[in-house]
Design an enzyme around this catalytic site. Structure first.
Site, PDB file in Angstrom:
ATOM      1  N   GLU A   1      -3.614  15.481  -3.740  1.00 51.27           N
ATOM      2  CA  GLU A   1      -2.726  15.229  -2.918  1.00 51.27           C
ATOM      3  C   GLU A   1      -1.627  15.357  -3.265  1.00 51.27           C
ATOM      4  O   GLU A   1      -1.583  17.214  -4.534  1.00 51.27           O
ATOM      5  CB  GLU A   1      -2.651  13.297  -3.029  1.00 51.27           C
ATOM      6  CG  GLU A   1      -1.609  12.955  -4.549  1.00 51.27           C
ATOM      7  CD  GLU A   1      -1.813  11.460  -4.889  1.00 51.27           C
ATOM      8  OE1 GLU A   1      -1.955  11.125  -3.705  1.00 51.27           O
ATOM      9  OE2 GLU A   1      -1.519  11.122  -5.834  1.00 51.27           O
TER      10      GLU A   1
ATOM     11  N   LYS B   1       2.334   2.660  -7.853  1.00 54.90           N
ATOM     12  CA  LYS B   1       3.199   3.140  -7.150  1.00 54.90           C
ATOM     13  C   LYS B   1       3.512   2.705  -8.582  1.00 54.90           C
ATOM     14  O   LYS B   1       4.757   2.391  -8.245  1.00 54.90           O
ATOM     15  CB  LYS B   1       2.914   2.867  -6.263  1.00 54.90           C
ATOM     16  CG  LYS B   1       3.827   4.178  -5.540  1.00 54.90           C
ATOM     17  CD  LYS B   1       4.024   3.405  -3.356  1.00 54.90           C
ATOM     18  CE  LYS B   1       5.388   3.992  -3.151  1.00 54.90           C
ATOM     19  NZ  LYS B   1       4.919   5.495  -3.006  1.00 54.90           N
TER      20      LYS B   1
ATOM     21  N   ARG C   1       0.336  -3.256  -0.956  1.00 56.73           N
ATOM     22  CA  ARG C   1       0.172  -2.418  -2.235  1.00 56.73           C
ATOM     23  C   ARG C   1       1.118  -3.063  -3.367  1.00 56.73           C
ATOM     24  O   ARG C   1       0.771  -2.428  -4.408  1.00 56.73           O
ATOM     25  CB  ARG C   1       0.384  -1.111  -1.831  1.00 56.73           C
ATOM     26  CG  ARG C   1       0.096  -0.121  -2.952  1.00 56.73           C
ATOM     27  CD  ARG C   1       0.198   0.647  -2.222  1.00 56.73           C
ATOM     28  NE  ARG C   1       1.703   1.658  -1.657  1.00 56.73           N
ATOM     29  CZ  ARG C   1       1.719   2.994  -0.874  1.00 56.73           C
ATOM     30  NH1 ARG C   1       0.928   3.272  -0.787  1.00 56.73           N
ATOM     31  NH2 ARG C   1       3.009   3.129  -0.683  1.00 56.73           N
TER      32      ARG C   1
END
Ligand code: PMP
Length: 287
Positions: free
Chosen positions: A183, A151, A52
């Site tokens: 979320e 992120k 990621r």
């Protein structure tokens, strides 16, 4: 105890670690991060986090300044020297510190990126009392930017969301966009109806949680049904169960949403079972 941290190739006492005031992470939130949990002194799903990280960097046109093998080595060394049994390793990479503040990206050839890693010691992380009790969430509007799949270190609104929750006597906030839950402030959100686990599908609207991927896989292996679709707060309030996932909370039951208790207000059957499976499997696979 003074931690040993890692900054741009050096292991240093935390009190000696320094980053420039011109660092774009500081001035522009121009940086990405990862948090990898440590259980039994080993790294949980290091591979997932490394993959990621690569993706976040690529999406922001940032080179990757460190190989996966070196990154693993730094993680392990920090866990070792700081004697971490349960806790986290935080990693941040920014676009570095040019000579002056400027909106344009600096040339990566002349401006090296900044890499910082540090550990967070959290004894009792796996045996968290909140996992027994369950957590309370409130809903807030999701006003973050449109690339939540990257992120980045732009965590001001998630921090504000946590403060709004705290003020309301809750533990966290679920964010809502166009009527549907995206979320949690630092976690993915799920509801359970019967044997079915429902969570929003992956898109630019949410972070593609590493824990989410593992938990959905384990759920399917345990013959639970998984449905990736949008759900509203109203649907969540009448669900059988709800829970969140993240690298540092694993699977955490949610027992109250906007003041409405779910079931009898205690963790149900599915979330605690998934937490147990996740912890077992993660410890087995940790490196
Ligand atoms: N969504 C957001 C907004 C997050 O900040 C996090 C945790 N960093 C997650 C989801 C969960 O991701 P992971 O399971 O990889 O920790």
């Amino acid at each position: 105890m003074t931690r040993t941290v890692y900054v741009n190739g050096d292991y240093l006492p935390e009190t000696d670690a320094k980053v420039s005031i011109f660092d774009r992470g500081f001035l522009m939130a121009d940086g990405v991060y990862e948090v990898t949990s440590v259980l039994g002194g080993k790294l949980v799903d290091f591979d997932g986090h490394a993959v990621r990280l690569e993706r976040s960097l690529a999406e922001l046109d940032m080179p990757n300044p460190i190989s996966k093998a070196d990154l693993l080595e730094v993680h392990r060394e920090l866990v070792r020297v700081n004697g971490i049994d349960e806790g986290m390793v935080y990693l941040q990479i920014t676009r570095g510190a040019p000579d002056d503040r400027d909106f344009a990206f600096p040339d990566p050839e002349t401006t090296p990126q900044t890499i910082v890693l540090f550990t967070q010691n959290k004894p009792g992380l796996a045996a968290s009392p909140m996992a027994q009790k369950g957590m309370k969430v409130i809903s807030i509007e999701d006003i973050r930017w449109g690339r939540r799949d990257i992120k980045t270190v732009q965590l001001l609104y998630p921090s504000m969301g946590k403060m709004m929750a705290k003020k309301a006597g809750a533990d966290d906030a679920w964010m809502v966009q166009d009527g549907f839950v995206t979320e949690g402030t630092s976690n993915n959100a799920y509801i359970v109806k019967g044997n079915k686990i429902i969570t929003r599908e992956k898109s630019n609207d949410i972070l593609h949680g590493i824990t989410r991927a593992a938990v959905l896989r384990f759920a399917q292996e345990a013959q639970m049904e998984v449905e990736e679709r949008n759900f509203t707060i109203e649907e969540a309030r009448t669900a059988d169960e709800a829970f969140i996932t993240s690298a540092s909370t694993f699977v955490m039951p949610v027992v109250e949403i906007d003041g409405t208790q779910l079931g009898d207000g205690t963790p149900g059957r599915v979330a605690p079972r998934l937490r147990e499976i996740y912890l077992d499997e993660s410890m087995k696979a940790a490196i």
